[in-house]
Design a protein around this motif. Structure first.
Motif, PDB file in Angstrom:
ATOM      1  N   GLN A 264       0.659  -1.369  -0.083  1.00  0.00           N
ATOM      2  CA  GLN A 264       0.075  -0.024  -0.108  1.00  0.00           C
ATOM      3  C   GLN A 264       1.326   1.370   0.128  1.00  0.00           C
ATOM      4  O   GLN A 264       0.503   2.734  -0.752  1.00  0.00           O
ATOM      5  CB  GLN A 264      -1.030   0.339   1.274  1.00  0.00           C
ATOM      6  CG  GLN A 264      -1.856  -1.368   1.226  1.00  0.00           C
ATOM      7  CD  GLN A 264      -3.156  -1.245   2.485  1.00  0.00           C
ATOM      8  OE1 GLN A 264      -2.738  -0.355   3.302  1.00  0.00           O
ATOM      9  NE2 GLN A 264      -4.284  -2.060   2.255  1.00  0.00           N
ATOM     10  N   ALA A 265       2.332   1.111   0.605  1.00  0.00           N
ATOM     11  CA  ALA A 265       3.227   2.787   0.626  1.00  0.00           C
ATOM     12  C   ALA A 265       3.453   1.975  -0.279  1.00  0.00           C
ATOM     13  O   ALA A 265       3.932   3.791  -1.220  1.00  0.00           O
ATOM     14  CB  ALA A 265       3.698   2.432   1.912  1.00  0.00           C
TER      15      ALA A 265
ATOM     16  N   GLU B 255       2.087   2.363  -2.992  1.00  0.00           N
ATOM     17  CA  GLU B 255       0.979   2.749  -4.162  1.00  0.00           C
ATOM     18  C   GLU B 255       0.981   3.844  -3.704  1.00  0.00           C
ATOM     19  O   GLU B 255       0.208   4.823  -4.909  1.00  0.00           O
ATOM     20  CB  GLU B 255      -0.172   1.416  -4.080  1.00  0.00           C
ATOM     21  CG  GLU B 255      -0.936   1.861  -5.195  1.00  0.00           C
ATOM     22  CD  GLU B 255      -2.326   1.740  -5.366  1.00  0.00           C
ATOM     23  OE1 GLU B 255      -2.939   0.544  -4.299  1.00  0.00           O
ATOM     24  OE2 GLU B 255      -3.175   1.848  -5.672  1.00  0.00           O
ATOM     25  N   HIS B 256       0.835   4.365  -2.538  1.00  0.00           N
ATOM     26  CA  HIS B 256       0.926   6.154  -2.257  1.00  0.00           C
ATOM     27  C   HIS B 256       1.711   7.050  -1.575  1.00  0.00           C
ATOM     28  O   HIS B 256       1.204   7.902  -1.438  1.00  0.00           O
ATOM     29  CB  HIS B 256      -0.330   6.240  -1.134  1.00  0.00           C
ATOM     30  CG  HIS B 256      -2.076   4.900  -1.566  1.00  0.00           C
ATOM     31  ND1 HIS B 256      -2.532   5.610  -2.440  1.00  0.00           N
ATOM     32  CD2 HIS B 256      -2.135   3.868  -1.222  1.00  0.00           C
ATOM     33  CE1 HIS B 256      -4.045   4.393  -2.733  1.00  0.00           C
ATOM     34  NE2 HIS B 256      -3.392   3.690  -2.152  1.00  0.00           N
ATOM     35  N   GLY B 257       2.780   6.580  -1.634  1.00  0.00           N
ATOM     36  CA  GLY B 257       3.511   6.858  -1.257  1.00  0.00           C
ATOM     37  C   GLY B 257       5.153   6.993  -2.116  1.00  0.00           C
ATOM     38  O   GLY B 257       6.138   7.757  -1.622  1.00  0.00           O
ATOM     39  N   TYR B 258       4.536   7.856  -3.296  1.00  0.00           N
ATOM     40  CA  TYR B 258       5.198   8.171  -4.226  1.00  0.00           C
ATOM     41  C   TYR B 258       6.212   8.750  -4.571  1.00  0.00           C
ATOM     42  O   TYR B 258       6.889   9.164  -5.001  1.00  0.00           O
ATOM     43  CB  TYR B 258       4.903   7.497  -5.529  1.00  0.00           C
ATOM     44  CG  TYR B 258       3.768   8.214  -5.805  1.00  0.00           C
ATOM     45  CD1 TYR B 258       3.861   9.377  -6.606  1.00  0.00           C
ATOM     46  CD2 TYR B 258       2.084   7.868  -5.366  1.00  0.00           C
ATOM     47  CE1 TYR B 258       2.586  10.646  -6.570  1.00  0.00           C
ATOM     48  CE2 TYR B 258       1.287   8.508  -5.987  1.00  0.00           C
ATOM     49  CZ  TYR B 258       1.343   9.861  -6.061  1.00  0.00           C
ATOM     50  OH  TYR B 258      -0.119  10.412  -6.527  1.00  0.00           O
TER      51      TYR B 258
ATOM     52  N   PRO C 114      -0.299  14.959  -3.049  1.00  0.00           N
ATOM     53  CA  PRO C 114       0.757  13.621  -2.749  1.00  0.00           C
ATOM     54  C   PRO C 114       1.842  13.683  -1.529  1.00  0.00           C
ATOM     55  O   PRO C 114       2.261  12.587  -1.243  1.00  0.00           O
ATOM     56  CB  PRO C 114       1.362  13.756  -4.470  1.00  0.00           C
ATOM     57  CG  PRO C 114       0.258  13.934  -5.045  1.00  0.00           C
ATOM     58  CD  PRO C 114      -0.546  15.546  -4.051  1.00  0.00           C
TER      59      PRO C 114
ATOM     60  N   ASN D  10       1.297  13.178   1.811  1.00  0.00           N
ATOM     61  CA  ASN D  10       0.793  11.523   2.579  1.00  0.00           C
ATOM     62  C   ASN D  10       2.475  11.048   2.696  1.00  0.00           C
ATOM     63  O   ASN D  10       1.802  10.338   3.454  1.00  0.00           O
ATOM     64  CB  ASN D  10      -0.292  11.010   1.147  1.00  0.00           C
ATOM     65  CG  ASN D  10      -1.381  11.135   1.284  1.00  0.00           C
ATOM     66  OD1 ASN D  10      -2.023  11.348   1.619  1.00  0.00           O
ATOM     67  ND2 ASN D  10      -1.769  10.984   0.014  1.00  0.00           N
ATOM     68  N   ALA D  11       3.091  11.134   1.402  1.00  0.00           N
ATOM     69  CA  ALA D  11       4.568  10.423   1.238  1.00  0.00           C
ATOM     70  C   ALA D  11       4.724  11.103   2.985  1.00  0.00           C
ATOM     71  O   ALA D  11       5.583  10.035   3.737  1.00  0.00           O
ATOM     72  CB  ALA D  11       5.355  11.508   0.187  1.00  0.00           C
TER      73      ALA D  11
END
Lengths: 77, 365
Positions: free
Chosen positions: B23-24, B26-29, B38, B41-42
């Motif tokens: 999951q990370a 996918e979302h932590g880029y 974004p 989020n990271a």
């Protein structure tokens, strides 16, 4: 140090020099000295370790004429 | 079927880290420094990873830096303390059984005009020599990565700022006190590879020994591996939560292994039998070739490591075994994972005498 038996193990990698010691120890009388000439770096640690494990007396190392260390062990049993 | 007994080189990914990593990733880029959604989020993920790691290790969040590896964390820790104390001297003293990353840092320091001394250990691998007078930084590991012996760290932090290499023990044993900087490595506790942890004590004199970067964390270099750090933190939390149970179970299994291998003739069982890492055992079989035994065990489905010269990357026997005066050939390091069972241990113990005898016979003994 004059040895009763000198094994020439130049060019051999460990554990070969130690295997040679193990094979030929019985050819030396109790109280006699077996020596091995070895240019493998592991021999500096493994000859004393072999002597400890086989309950023999490690005497030390001296360079041969070509500079290769000669490790000596007294057979005590 | 393979019985993996090399967790000290790399523990399989902890189940607690698997979903987090997915999951990370996918979302932590995004770059956590930026000011958009974004990135936020990271940033939150990175802060969570730092918070969770700090809590699991019992340190402050602002003492935690994520690095690209444990090795890099060691280099930053050792050399950064030396840089921070450069005005008072340049002598690094390290135990003779430190991990290669500490030794390499020492030689790097020496090549740049500093001094590097090693401290002798006893036959169990425990450092006994006092740091020489004028030591600027002293490096002692929490526990030895090859033989498991736990080091008397506390007494070393009193003489000079202490760098603690906790790579082998983090998540498995509580972190000792008394250090100014420390390092750990996620893939050794079941996190992903590519995540190291540098700890620098609040108030410790540390200066970046390398060019540095413009991250939020002054000790970090390059964009953080956000997903890796978060997965590493999840694995570490899970390991710490199960630490007591796992350590007790693994300690007993290693006791069983130690007793078993000791019955094989001419075997040097190495390291402290009691005050040690819970999960690993090292022993050397006289007259046995290290490569041959690792290969034969692999053929029979057991994956183990070796510190013998013919199997080591450096073509020299393990400096750890050499410093202890332990037999360096015929060496195997057996390290248990969290899923290793008593049955795995017993099957290995059933196979070993035959493997060792076979290799000795081939050697003519």
């Amino acid at each position: 140090m004059s040895a009763d038996l000198l094994l020439d193990c130049r060019g051999m990698l460990c554990p070969r020099p130690i295997i040679e010691l193990g094979k030929h120890l019985a050819e030396v009388p109790v109280g006699g000295v077996i020596a091995v000439a070895s240019d493998d770096v592991a021999a500096a640690v493994d000859v004393p370790a072999w002597a400890r494990m086989r309950e023999q007396e490690y005497l030390g190392a001296e360079p041969a004429e070509d500079g290769v260390p000669v490790y000596s062990v007294r057979r005590v049993s | 079927m393979t019985t993996y007994l090399d967790s000290a080189s790399g523990e399989p990914l902890h189940p607690a880290a698997k979903t987090v990593l997915e999951q990370a990733t996918e979302h932590g880029y995004a770059d956590p420094r930026r000011l958009h959604g974004p990135a936020r989020n990271a940033r939150i993920m990175l802060d969570n990873a730092r918070e969770a790691t700090a809590q699991a290790l019992g340190v402050r969040p602002d003492e935690v830096t994520f690095t690209p590896s444990g090795t890099h964390a060691v280099h930053l820790g050792v050399l950064g303390l030396l840089a921070g104390h450069a005005r008072s001297g340049s002598l690094l003293a390290a135990s003779a059984v430190e991990h290669a990353s500490v030794m390499h840092a020492g030689r790097w320091h020496e090549a740049r005009g500093g001094s590097f001394a090693t401290l002798a250990v006893d036959p169990l691998g425990r450092v006994t020599e006092e740091p020489p007078a004028g030591t600027t930084v002293v490096a002692v590991q929490a526990a030895n990565h090859e033989v498991g012996t736990v080091q008397p760290v506390a007494s070393y932090g009193e003489s000079a700022p202490l760098f603690l290499d906790a790579c082998a023990s983090a998540g498995r044993l509580p972190l000792p006190e008394g250090w100014a900087a420390a390092a750990a490595s996620a893939h050794k506790w079941g996190g992903p590879a590519g995540v190291g942890v540098l700890l620098v004590r609040k108030g410790a004199r540390w200066r970046n020994p390398f060019p540095g970067d413009d991250r939020v964390d002054e000790r970090a270099t390059g964009m953080e591996n956000v997903a890796g750090a978060l997965a590493a933190a999840a694995a570490l939390q899970a390991m710490v939560a199960e630490q007591e149970d796992l350590a007790a179970r693994q300690h007993a299994l290693v006791d069983r292994l130690r007793a078993g291998v000791a019955t094989i003739p001419d075997t040097d069982v190495v390291g402290d039998p009691d005050v040690r890492l819970p999960h690993l055992l090292t022993c050397s079989f006289l007259y046995v070739d290290g490569e041959a035994i690792v290969g034969e065990l692999d053929r029979r489905g057991f994956s183990v490591a070796s510190g013998s010269a013919c199997t080591a990357s450096a073509l020299e026997p393990s400096h750890v075994l050499a410093a202890m005066g332990a037999l360096t050939h015929g060496n195997v390091r057996i390290s248990l994972g969290r899923e290793t069972t008593a049955d795995d241990v017993d099957r290995l113990l059933a196979a070993l005498p035959d493997v060792v005898a076979g290799i000795r016979e081939e050697a003519g003994l």
